[in-house]
Design a protein around this motif. Structure first.
Motif, PDB file in Angstrom:
ATOM      1  N   GLY A  80      21.319 -33.473  35.228  1.00  0.00           N
ATOM      2  CA  GLY A  80      22.775 -33.477  35.115  1.00  0.00           C
ATOM      3  C   GLY A  80      23.292 -34.797  34.605  1.00  0.00           C
ATOM      4  O   GLY A  80      23.754 -34.919  33.477  1.00  0.00           O
ATOM      5  N   VAL A  81      23.192 -35.813  35.432  1.00  0.00           N
ATOM      6  CA  VAL A  81      23.492 -37.190  35.043  1.00  0.00           C
ATOM      7  C   VAL A  81      22.756 -38.102  36.013  1.00  0.00           C
ATOM      8  O   VAL A  81      22.642 -37.790  37.206  1.00  0.00           O
ATOM      9  N   VAL A  82      22.219 -39.193  35.482  1.00  0.00           N
ATOM     10  CA  VAL A  82      21.521 -40.175  36.319  1.00  0.00           C
ATOM     11  C   VAL A  82      22.020 -41.567  35.976  1.00  0.00           C
ATOM     12  O   VAL A  82      22.424 -41.826  34.836  1.00  0.00           O
ATOM     13  N   SER A  83      21.998 -42.454  36.939  1.00  0.00           N
ATOM     14  CA  SER A  83      22.343 -43.846  36.682  1.00  0.00           C
ATOM     15  C   SER A  83      21.181 -44.545  35.985  1.00  0.00           C
ATOM     16  O   SER A  83      20.048 -44.053  35.992  1.00  0.00           O
ATOM     17  N   ALA A  84      21.473 -45.697  35.406  1.00  0.00           N
ATOM     18  CA  ALA A  84      20.510 -46.403  34.564  1.00  0.00           C
ATOM     19  C   ALA A  84      19.172 -46.651  35.232  1.00  0.00           C
ATOM     20  O   ALA A  84      18.120 -46.547  34.604  1.00  0.00           O
ATOM     21  N   THR A  85      19.176 -46.985  36.518  1.00  0.00           N
ATOM     22  CA  THR A  85      17.935 -47.362  37.194  1.00  0.00           C
ATOM     23  C   THR A  85      17.387 -46.271  38.110  1.00  0.00           C
ATOM     24  O   THR A  85      16.442 -46.499  38.848  1.00  0.00           O
ATOM     25  N   ASP A  86      17.950 -45.078  38.048  1.00  0.00           N
ATOM     26  CA  ASP A  86      17.412 -43.974  38.857  1.00  0.00           C
ATOM     27  C   ASP A  86      15.972 -43.673  38.439  1.00  0.00           C
ATOM     28  O   ASP A  86      15.681 -43.559  37.241  1.00  0.00           O
ATOM     29  N   PRO A  87      15.049 -43.513  39.392  1.00  0.00           N
ATOM     30  CA  PRO A  87      13.640 -43.268  39.059  1.00  0.00           C
ATOM     31  C   PRO A  87      13.379 -41.800  38.721  1.00  0.00           C
ATOM     32  O   PRO A  87      13.556 -40.919  39.556  1.00  0.00           O
ATOM     33  N   ILE A  88      12.969 -41.557  37.484  1.00  0.00           N
ATOM     34  CA  ILE A  88      12.730 -40.178  37.049  1.00  0.00           C
ATOM     35  C   ILE A  88      11.367 -40.064  36.357  1.00  0.00           C
ATOM     36  O   ILE A  88      10.874 -41.024  35.774  1.00  0.00           O
ATOM     37  N   PRO A  89      10.767 -38.874  36.398  1.00  0.00           N
ATOM     38  CA  PRO A  89       9.495 -38.650  35.705  1.00  0.00           C
ATOM     39  C   PRO A  89       9.729 -38.252  34.252  1.00  0.00           C
ATOM     40  O   PRO A  89      10.856 -37.970  33.845  1.00  0.00           O
ATOM     41  N   ALA A  90       8.643 -38.195  33.492  1.00  0.00           N
ATOM     42  CA  ALA A  90       8.722 -37.646  32.138  1.00  0.00           C
ATOM     43  C   ALA A  90       8.857 -36.131  32.240  1.00  0.00           C
ATOM     44  O   ALA A  90       8.293 -35.508  33.136  1.00  0.00           O
ATOM     45  N   TYR A  91       9.621 -35.545  31.337  1.00  0.00           N
ATOM     46  CA  TYR A  91       9.825 -34.092  31.353  1.00  0.00           C
ATOM     47  C   TYR A  91      10.251 -33.645  29.970  1.00  0.00           C
ATOM     48  O   TYR A  91      10.576 -34.461  29.108  1.00  0.00           O
ATOM     49  N   PRO A 121      29.658 -25.731  35.645  1.00  0.00           N
ATOM     50  CA  PRO A 121      30.502 -25.634  36.843  1.00  0.00           C
ATOM     51  C   PRO A 121      30.154 -26.654  37.923  1.00  0.00           C
ATOM     52  O   PRO A 121      30.973 -26.939  38.794  1.00  0.00           O
ATOM     53  N   VAL A 122      28.945 -27.211  37.840  1.00  0.00           N
ATOM     54  CA  VAL A 122      28.491 -28.166  38.865  1.00  0.00           C
ATOM     55  C   VAL A 122      28.803 -29.598  38.461  1.00  0.00           C
ATOM     56  O   VAL A 122      29.271 -30.409  39.268  1.00  0.00           O
ATOM     57  N   LEU A 123      28.525 -29.911  37.198  1.00  0.00           N
ATOM     58  CA  LEU A 123      28.642 -31.292  36.718  1.00  0.00           C
ATOM     59  C   LEU A 123      30.079 -31.700  36.432  1.00  0.00           C
ATOM     60  O   LEU A 123      30.455 -32.853  36.662  1.00  0.00           O
ATOM     61  N   GLU A 124      30.876 -30.782  35.947  1.00  0.00           N
ATOM     62  CA  GLU A 124      32.243 -31.123  35.542  1.00  0.00           C
ATOM     63  C   GLU A 124      33.070 -31.746  36.671  1.00  0.00           C
ATOM     64  O   GLU A 124      33.676 -32.807  36.479  1.00  0.00           O
ATOM     65  N   GLY A 132      37.992 -45.014  37.651  1.00  0.00           N
ATOM     66  CA  GLY A 132      37.983 -46.091  36.679  1.00  0.00           C
ATOM     67  C   GLY A 132      37.801 -45.598  35.251  1.00  0.00           C
ATOM     68  O   GLY A 132      37.823 -44.404  34.960  1.00  0.00           O
ATOM     69  N   LEU A 133      37.594 -46.544  34.353  1.00  0.00           N
ATOM     70  CA  LEU A 133      37.458 -46.273  32.926  1.00  0.00           C
ATOM     71  C   LEU A 133      36.137 -45.557  32.648  1.00  0.00           C
ATOM     72  O   LEU A 133      35.082 -45.984  33.109  1.00  0.00           O
ATOM     73  N   VAL A 134      36.194 -44.465  31.889  1.00  0.00           N
ATOM     74  CA  VAL A 134      34.998 -43.730  31.483  1.00  0.00           C
ATOM     75  C   VAL A 134      34.915 -43.757  29.965  1.00  0.00           C
ATOM     76  O   VAL A 134      35.874 -43.422  29.274  1.00  0.00           O
ATOM     77  N   VAL A 135      33.757 -44.170  29.447  1.00  0.00           N
ATOM     78  CA  VAL A 135      33.526 -44.236  28.004  1.00  0.00           C
ATOM     79  C   VAL A 135      32.472 -43.189  27.654  1.00  0.00           C
ATOM     80  O   VAL A 135      31.351 -43.233  28.158  1.00  0.00           O
ATOM     81  N   ASP A 136      32.843 -42.265  26.804  1.00  0.00           N
ATOM     82  CA  ASP A 136      31.985 -41.119  26.498  1.00  0.00           C
ATOM     83  C   ASP A 136      31.229 -41.338  25.193  1.00  0.00           C
ATOM     84  O   ASP A 136      31.804 -41.264  24.112  1.00  0.00           O
ATOM     85  N   LEU A 137      29.913 -41.580  25.296  1.00  0.00           N
ATOM     86  CA  LEU A 137      29.067 -41.743  24.118  1.00  0.00           C
ATOM     87  C   LEU A 137      28.112 -40.553  23.962  1.00  0.00           C
ATOM     88  O   LEU A 137      27.161 -40.620  23.183  1.00  0.00           O
ATOM     89  N   TYR A 143      25.603 -32.460  24.705  1.00  0.00           N
ATOM     90  CA  TYR A 143      25.760 -32.859  26.106  1.00  0.00           C
ATOM     91  C   TYR A 143      27.219 -32.996  26.511  1.00  0.00           C
ATOM     92  O   TYR A 143      27.538 -32.938  27.695  1.00  0.00           O
ATOM     93  N   SER A 144      28.108 -33.153  25.541  1.00  0.00           N
ATOM     94  CA  SER A 144      29.532 -33.100  25.858  1.00  0.00           C
ATOM     95  C   SER A 144      29.906 -31.720  26.377  1.00  0.00           C
ATOM     96  O   SER A 144      30.821 -31.567  27.195  1.00  0.00           O
ATOM     97  N   ALA A 145      29.182 -30.708  25.913  1.00  0.00           N
ATOM     98  CA  ALA A 145      29.461 -29.331  26.327  1.00  0.00           C
ATOM     99  C   ALA A 145      29.042 -29.066  27.771  1.00  0.00           C
ATOM    100  O   ALA A 145      29.425 -28.049  28.341  1.00  0.00           O
ATOM    101  N   PHE A 146      28.282 -29.970  28.370  1.00  0.00           N
ATOM    102  CA  PHE A 146      27.870 -29.807  29.768  1.00  0.00           C
ATOM    103  C   PHE A 146      29.057 -29.956  30.714  1.00  0.00           C
ATOM    104  O   PHE A 146      29.067 -29.374  31.799  1.00  0.00           O
ATOM    105  N   ALA A 147      30.037 -30.770  30.328  1.00  0.00           N
ATOM    106  CA  ALA A 147      31.164 -31.025  31.228  1.00  0.00           C
ATOM    107  C   ALA A 147      32.298 -31.698  30.476  1.00  0.00           C
ATOM    108  O   ALA A 147      32.069 -32.667  29.742  1.00  0.00           O
ATOM    109  N   LYS A 148      33.503 -31.193  30.665  1.00  0.00           N
ATOM    110  CA  LYS A 148      34.687 -31.886  30.156  1.00  0.00           C
ATOM    111  C   LYS A 148      34.996 -33.055  31.077  1.00  0.00           C
ATOM    112  O   LYS A 148      34.842 -32.957  32.295  1.00  0.00           O
ATOM    113  N   LEU A 149      35.444 -34.142  30.477  1.00  0.00           N
ATOM    114  CA  LEU A 149      35.831 -35.307  31.260  1.00  0.00           C
ATOM    115  C   LEU A 149      37.340 -35.306  31.461  1.00  0.00           C
ATOM    116  O   LEU A 149      38.061 -34.476  30.922  1.00  0.00           O
TER     117      LEU A 149
END
Length: 248
Positions: free
Chosen positions: A116-127, A147-150, A158-163, A168-174
């Motif tokens: 869904g979304v992870v922070s920069a230092t969240d530990p994740i495996p290869a997939y 419906p879950v992520l939005e 605070g300020l959100v910058v969408d890159l 992936y923009s289609a996953f959730a409207k901001l």
């Protein structure tokens, strides 16, 4: 400030972290959906031809199916080191100081088909799972996440910058006040056109600037000041829209 990045199809191998622990990830509200997707990928990996078809792979990419089969047991590494490619090369996380990494953890997040979304230092495996994929047992990835992520992303303060990229923009409207960034250049007629070739590289450079700055921008004007001070050319294209102008 939160800067939302797209993921990458390519992932670094290995890692020094332990096995995937959803409890160690940011945005715990997403863990139920994360678990469903992880279990579905592991189950699908038991059938290599079905995995290749569902994930849009070639026979030469069958190793990606092996990655998915080992999802719950393989080592992890921070998300910004796991994702690779043009954007992440330009982001250059290896150059961050310890203080810079701490700011990156607070400021950078990666949209993910699996998490869904992870922070920069969240530990994740290869997939391997792309935004346009559909899993036999769950349906489309986008349909599962929207419906879950939005509501989670719209609740970010605070300020959100969408890159994010279009997929992936289609996953959730901001929220309506989220700042969108378009990478453009001027053609021979002086018209602004969207850049495709350098798009990822410039977004990676911009993400580096926003992660590393000592400033704490909370408005679009302050954001423009930070970007301009770093030597990038940026212009307002609307109340909450910016254009990052390339050199051509």
């Amino acid at each position: 400030m939160l800067v939302l990045l797209p993921p990458s199809e390519t992932k670094a191998d290995g890692g020094r972290g332990g096995a995937l622990d959803l409890g160690a990830l940011s945005f715990p509200e997403l863990n139920s959906t994360r678990a469903k997707l992880a279990d579905a990928l592991v189950e699908l990996a038991a059938d290599v031809p079905a995995s290749i078809a569902a994930l849009g792979l070639t026979e030469r990419q069958a190793g990606e199916v092996t990655r998915n089969a080992q999802l719950w047991a393989s080592p992890t590494m921070p998300a910004l080191r796991r994702y690779t490619g043009v954007l992440y090369d330009a982001l250059d996380v290896k150059s961050f100081t310890r203080a810079g990494l701490e700011k990156a953890h607070r400021r950078l997040a990666v949209t993910s088909s699996l998490f869904g979304v992870v922070s920069a230092t969240d530990p994740i495996p290869a997939y391997r799972l792309s935004g346009g994929n559909s899993l036999p047992s769950l349906g489309t990835v986008r349909g599962l996440w929207k419906p879950v992520l939005e509501p989670v992303l719209q609740a970010v303060e605070g300020l959100v910058v969408d890159l994010r990229s279009g997929t992936y923009s289609a996953f959730a409207k901001l929220r309506p006040d989220a700042v969108t960034v378009r990478v453009v250049t001027e053609n021979a007629r002086g018209e602004r056109v969207t850049v495709s070739h350098f798009n990822k590289a410039y977004k990676g450079r911009l993400a580096h600037v926003l992660a590393a700055t000592r400033a704490e921008p909370s408005t679009v004007d302050q954001l423009v000041k930070v970007i301009t001070k770093a030597g990038l050319v940026v212009e307002r294209a609307g109340e909450h829209a910016l254009e990052l102008v390339t050199e051509g």
